[in-house]
Motif scaffolding. Structure first.
Motif, PDB file in Angstrom:
ATOM      1  N   UNK A  25       0.869  -1.345   0.406  1.00  0.00           N
ATOM      2  CA  UNK A  25      -0.143   0.231   0.297  1.00  0.00           C
ATOM      3  C   UNK A  25       0.547   1.237   0.545  1.00  0.00           C
ATOM      4  N   UNK A  26       1.893   1.218  -0.039  1.00  0.00           N
ATOM      5  CA  UNK A  26       2.690   2.396  -0.302  1.00  0.00           C
ATOM      6  C   UNK A  26       2.327   2.439  -1.760  1.00  0.00           C
ATOM      7  N   UNK A  27       2.343   2.060  -2.786  1.00  0.00           N
ATOM      8  CA  UNK A  27       2.609   2.130  -3.733  1.00  0.00           C
ATOM      9  C   UNK A  27       1.076   1.623  -4.882  1.00  0.00           C
ATOM     10  N   UNK A  28      -0.119   0.840  -3.861  1.00  0.00           N
ATOM     11  CA  UNK A  28      -1.434   0.556  -4.882  1.00  0.00           C
ATOM     12  C   UNK A  28      -1.798   1.041  -3.143  1.00  0.00           C
ATOM     13  N   UNK A  29      -3.264   1.842  -3.858  1.00  0.00           N
ATOM     14  CA  UNK A  29      -3.832   2.328  -2.655  1.00  0.00           C
ATOM     15  C   UNK A  29      -5.415   2.866  -2.650  1.00  0.00           C
ATOM     16  N   UNK A  30      -5.755   1.210  -3.462  1.00  0.00           N
ATOM     17  CA  UNK A  30      -7.336   1.240  -4.284  1.00  0.00           C
ATOM     18  C   UNK A  30      -7.120  -0.313  -4.671  1.00  0.00           C
ATOM     19  N   UNK A  31      -8.445  -0.801  -3.749  1.00  0.00           N
ATOM     20  CA  UNK A  31      -8.431  -2.624  -4.645  1.00  0.00           C
ATOM     21  C   UNK A  31      -8.826  -2.587  -6.064  1.00  0.00           C
ATOM     22  N   UNK A  32      -9.336  -2.276  -6.512  1.00  0.00           N
ATOM     23  CA  UNK A  32      -9.361  -2.503  -8.160  1.00  0.00           C
ATOM     24  C   UNK A  32      -8.583  -2.335  -8.666  1.00  0.00           C
ATOM     25  N   UNK A  33      -7.480  -2.316  -8.629  1.00  0.00           N
ATOM     26  CA  UNK A  33      -5.464  -3.059  -8.991  1.00  0.00           C
ATOM     27  C   UNK A  33      -5.634  -4.033  -8.662  1.00  0.00           C
ATOM     28  N   UNK A  34      -6.438  -4.481  -8.232  1.00  0.00           N
ATOM     29  CA  UNK A  34      -6.356  -6.023  -7.791  1.00  0.00           C
ATOM     30  C   UNK A  34      -6.972  -6.992  -8.461  1.00  0.00           C
TER      31      UNK A  34
END
Length: 352
Positions: free
Chosen positions: A214-223
């Protein structure tokens, strides 16, 4: 009568084969069935032993990344062991976390400057006590051979993503590619494409687990993008600790209701890390809710239980024995007794 006799003989033969249950399945196969069908096993929390599981009750009992630690992890019931992979000077994959040998062996200097023959003269050291073991640095082949049919093995690639096909080839030569989980950190489309290219070259039949931090990915949509690209059976989520935050109250942006919904739709596990990074104590990967809180502070419910409440069904820990005991005592473990639930067709790494 003849049929009954043959059945009894078959059961006796299978029972005598190491790593096999009376049901004829290897232990690794039973674990894999749960790993590949997250939605059917969300009432069971799997345990991954970090760096092969060298610690118990805050004390380092085994050298990290050692065969001795692996044996202990298998004996205590862990489902997965995590080990780190590097290369020797002559190109052999070896098991070592650091790029230097100084911390964990009797040798000094960079791993890549030693040939395999030279590395075999090094002895693994138990960190903390400084006790020297009789165990040399293992090759990837030796580590895989020791775990075959007994446990799943998670390879933490300390090299380049382009080295993944070579690692899978070693497992495939041993007939155990399906028992291997490889992982890579993903944070944008370019990284997804690089990982896809390496996995296509590696072929199928193994498990690929993306890592989202979560230092680079902030949204579950990326999953959701990652799920479409790889169809993984698990995604490792890292909650970097905010320096001003004592204990996370939420688990960070990735441990959200939307992420849990994505996991259910994709039928994959949420993998949480509760170990502390070397020289950065306090459960740095778990928002302060890590192994130290669970064991040193005797608050496992505020550590492991916190992540389970947020959907985690795999916990990677430096304290596998304590975690397994607490999970079992609190109803989060379903015994492996040879019986399995009806399953969907098996999933392995898929590139769409």
């Amino acid at each position: 009568m003849r049929t009954l006799w043959l059945s009894l003989l078959l059961c006796a033969t299978l029972a005598a084969v190491p790593g096999r249950s009376l049901a004829g399945e290897t232990r690794a196969a039973q674990i894999l069935e749960r790993f590949e069908h997250a939605n059917q096993w969300r009432d069971h929390v799997m345990v991954a032993a970090h760096r092969a599981g060298s610690m118990q009750a805050g004390k380092t009992l085994y050298a990290e990344n050692s065969l001795a630690a692996v044996e202990a992890s298998i004996a205590m019931g862990a489902e997965i062991v995590e080990v780190d992979v590097r290369r020797s000077k002559d190109g052999v994959f070896v098991i070592m976390h650091d790029s230097w040998l100084d911390r964990t062996t009797t040798c000094k200097g960079e791993v890549v400057k030693y040939t395999l023959a030279e590395l075999k003269k090094c002895r693994l050291v138990i960190e903390g006590t400084g006790a020297v073991t009789n165990e040399p640095v293992s090759t990837l082949h030796e580590m895989l051979r020791a775990t075959k049919d007994r446990i799943l093995i998670n390879l933490d690639n300390k090299l380049e993503v382009s080295d993944l096909p070579g690692m899978i080839a070693v497992a495939r030569d041993l007939g155990m590619a399906d028992q291997v989980i490889v992982k890579e950190n993903l944070w944008n489309r370019q990284r997804i494409d690089a990982a896809r290219a390496a996995l296509v070259q590696a072929g199928g039949g193994f498990q690929f687990m993306p890592i989202l931090a979560d230092d680079a990915v902030h949204d579950a949509a990326f999953a959701g993008e990652v799920d479409k690209a790889f169809v993984p059976r698990a995604i490792e989520l890292i909650n970097w600790r905010n320096g001003a935050e004592t204990l996370t109250a939420t688990g960070g942006p990735l441990f959200s209701n939307r992420m849990r919904a994505e996991a259910v739709r994709g039928d994959w596990h949420l993998w949480a890390d509760t170990y502390a990074i070397v020289n950065k104590p306090g459960g740095f990967l778990a928002g302060g809710r890590g192994d130290e809180l669970a064991v040193a502070a005797s608050l496992p419910r505020e550590a492991w239980g916190f992540w389970i409440d947020r959907g985690a069904t795999i916990i990677q820990t430096d304290e596998p024995k304590a975690a397994i005991e607490w999970l079992a005592a609190n109803g989060y473990r379903v015994p492996y007794n040879g019986a399995t639930r009806p399953a969907e067709p098996a999933h392995t790494a898929s590139i769409n």
